[in-house]
Design an enzyme around this catalytic site. Structure first.
Site, PDB file in Angstrom:
ATOM      1  N   ARG A   1       1.156  11.724  -9.874  1.00 54.89           N
ATOM      2  CA  ARG A   1       1.651  10.406  -9.598  1.00 54.89           C
ATOM      3  C   ARG A   1       2.931   9.879  -9.929  1.00 54.89           C
ATOM      4  NH1 ARG A   1      -3.011   7.208  -7.582  1.00 54.89           N
ATOM      5  NH2 ARG A   1      -5.028   7.837  -9.038  1.00 54.89           N
TER       6      ARG A   1
ATOM      7  N   PHE B   1      -1.759  16.564   2.996  1.00 56.87           N
ATOM      8  CA  PHE B   1      -2.202  15.987   1.957  1.00 56.87           C
ATOM      9  C   PHE B   1      -1.097  15.707   0.930  1.00 56.87           C
ATOM     10  CE2 PHE B   1      -3.900  15.677  -2.328  1.00 56.87           C
ATOM     11  CZ  PHE B   1      -5.043  15.075  -2.228  1.00 56.87           C
TER      12      PHE B   1
ATOM     13  N   GLU C   1       0.907  -1.202  -0.107  1.00 57.45           N
ATOM     14  CA  GLU C   1       0.177   0.000  -0.168  1.00 57.45           C
ATOM     15  C   GLU C   1       1.013   1.275   0.084  1.00 57.45           C
ATOM     16  OE1 GLU C   1      -2.573   1.543  -0.736  1.00 57.45           O
ATOM     17  OE2 GLU C   1      -4.255   0.910   0.611  1.00 57.45           O
ATOM     18  N   ASP C   2       0.327   2.364  -0.793  1.00 60.75           N
ATOM     19  CA  ASP C   2       1.115   3.551  -0.928  1.00 60.75           C
ATOM     20  C   ASP C   2       0.927   4.193   0.735  1.00 60.75           C
ATOM     21  OD1 ASP C   2      -1.483   3.887  -1.388  1.00 60.75           O
ATOM     22  OD2 ASP C   2      -1.007   5.489  -2.662  1.00 60.75           O
TER      23      ASP C   2
ATOM     24  N   ASP D   1      -4.125   5.506   6.028  1.00 64.25           N
ATOM     25  CA  ASP D   1      -4.819   6.898   6.784  1.00 64.25           C
ATOM     26  C   ASP D   1      -5.763   6.405   7.661  1.00 64.25           C
ATOM     27  OD1 ASP D   1      -5.751   9.491   7.135  1.00 64.25           O
ATOM     28  OD2 ASP D   1      -6.579   9.658   5.047  1.00 64.25           O
TER      29      ASP D   1
HETATM   30  C1  PRP Z   1      -5.766   5.863  -0.769  1.00 69.78           C
HETATM   31  C2  PRP Z   1      -4.327   4.959  -0.653  1.00 69.78           C
HETATM   32  C3  PRP Z   1      -4.899   3.996   0.133  1.00 69.78           C
HETATM   33  C4  PRP Z   1      -6.273   4.515   0.894  1.00 69.78           C
HETATM   34  C5  PRP Z   1      -5.813   4.659   2.310  1.00 69.78           C
HETATM   35  O1  PRP Z   1      -6.232   5.359  -2.108  1.00 69.78           O
HETATM   36  O2  PRP Z   1      -3.861   4.469  -1.969  1.00 69.78           O
HETATM   37  O3  PRP Z   1      -5.679   2.734  -0.634  1.00 69.78           O
HETATM   38  O4  PRP Z   1      -6.439   5.681  -0.050  1.00 69.78           O
HETATM   39  O5  PRP Z   1      -6.760   5.432   2.841  1.00 69.78           O
HETATM   40  P1  PRP Z   1      -7.581   4.700   4.037  1.00 69.78           P
HETATM   41  O6  PRP Z   1      -6.504   4.195   5.230  1.00 69.78           O
HETATM   42  O7  PRP Z   1      -8.135   6.193   4.801  1.00 69.78           O
HETATM   43  O8  PRP Z   1      -8.526   3.773   3.662  1.00 69.78           O
HETATM   44  P2  PRP Z   1      -7.528   6.216  -2.983  1.00 69.78           P
HETATM   45  O9  PRP Z   1      -8.872   6.260  -2.394  1.00 69.78           O
HETATM   46  O10 PRP Z   1      -6.932   7.878  -2.900  1.00 69.78           O
HETATM   47  O11 PRP Z   1      -7.271   5.638  -4.532  1.00 69.78           O
HETATM   48  P3  PRP Z   1      -5.903   5.479  -5.578  1.00 69.78           P
HETATM   49  O12 PRP Z   1      -4.924   4.552  -4.854  1.00 69.78           O
HETATM   50  O13 PRP Z   1      -6.476   4.890  -6.731  1.00 69.78           O
HETATM   51  O14 PRP Z   1      -5.327   6.793  -5.671  1.00 69.78           O
END
Ligand code: PRP
Length: 168
Positions: free
Chosen positions: A159, A146, A93-94, A97
């Protein structure tokens, strides 16, 4: 935007995570499960630094209301193409949050009976959890900025930046 983690620092940390994970799974093969889209660059770099055999698959999740409610709903919109049963699996995971995404995916994949299931997140906004979740391998713990770059976007932009930036 201001630089939060420069490219060289990101790369150093990715190398050291890959070394640690390779040591922990020595003698095994690992299935890396990237969560689209944000993880694609981190996964690509991590995979190339690993010294054990790895396979790669991706999953895509959609979340609704995750940022505003603890009950934020998540669903799988593109599933894995590989079976995880009996395998050593690492979710890549990147950023974590609220924890809603990883908490959901962890439970869904655990139900498919992998041999082991671990998680790695390059960034951890630890102070923002709405559901408890402890990541096994963390790159950097950050405050509530952010962030964009290195896979992370703002309306799909940025990205492809090599470093990680905080948007003011
Ligand atoms: C982001 C990130 C995680 C998630 C984390 O994805 O890549 O998957 O949010 O947030 P959380 O811990 O609050 O669940 P995003 O929905 O922005 O989609 P993306 O990866 O396609 O940009």
């Amino acid at each position: 935007m201001r630089i939060l983690i420069p490219e060289e620092e990101v790369q150093r940390r990715v190398r050291s995570l890959a070394r640690k994970i390779s040591r922990d799974f020595a003698g095994k093969e690992l299935l890396l499960v990237g969560i689209l889209k944000g993880s694609f660059i981190f996964l690509a770099d991590l995979a190339r630094r690993m010294s054990i055999p790895v396979k790669v698959d991706f999953i895509r999740l959609a979340s609704y209301g995750a940022r505003t409610q603890s009950s934020g709903k998540v669903e799988i919109t593109k599933d894995l193409e590989t079976s995880v049963r009996g395998k050593d699996v690492l979710i890549v995971e990147d950023i974590i949050d609220t924890g809603v995404t990883l908490n959901y995916l962890f439970r869904r994949l655990r139900a498919r009976r992998p041999r082991s299931l671990r998680t790695v997140a390059l960034l951890d906004k630890r102070g923002r959890r709405k559901v408890p979740f402890q990541v096994d391998y963390v790159g950097f713990t950050i405050d509530n900025h952010f962030v964009v770059g290195y896979g992370l976007d703002c309306n799909e932009e940025y990205r492809n930046l090599s470093g990680i930036y905080a948007v003011k």
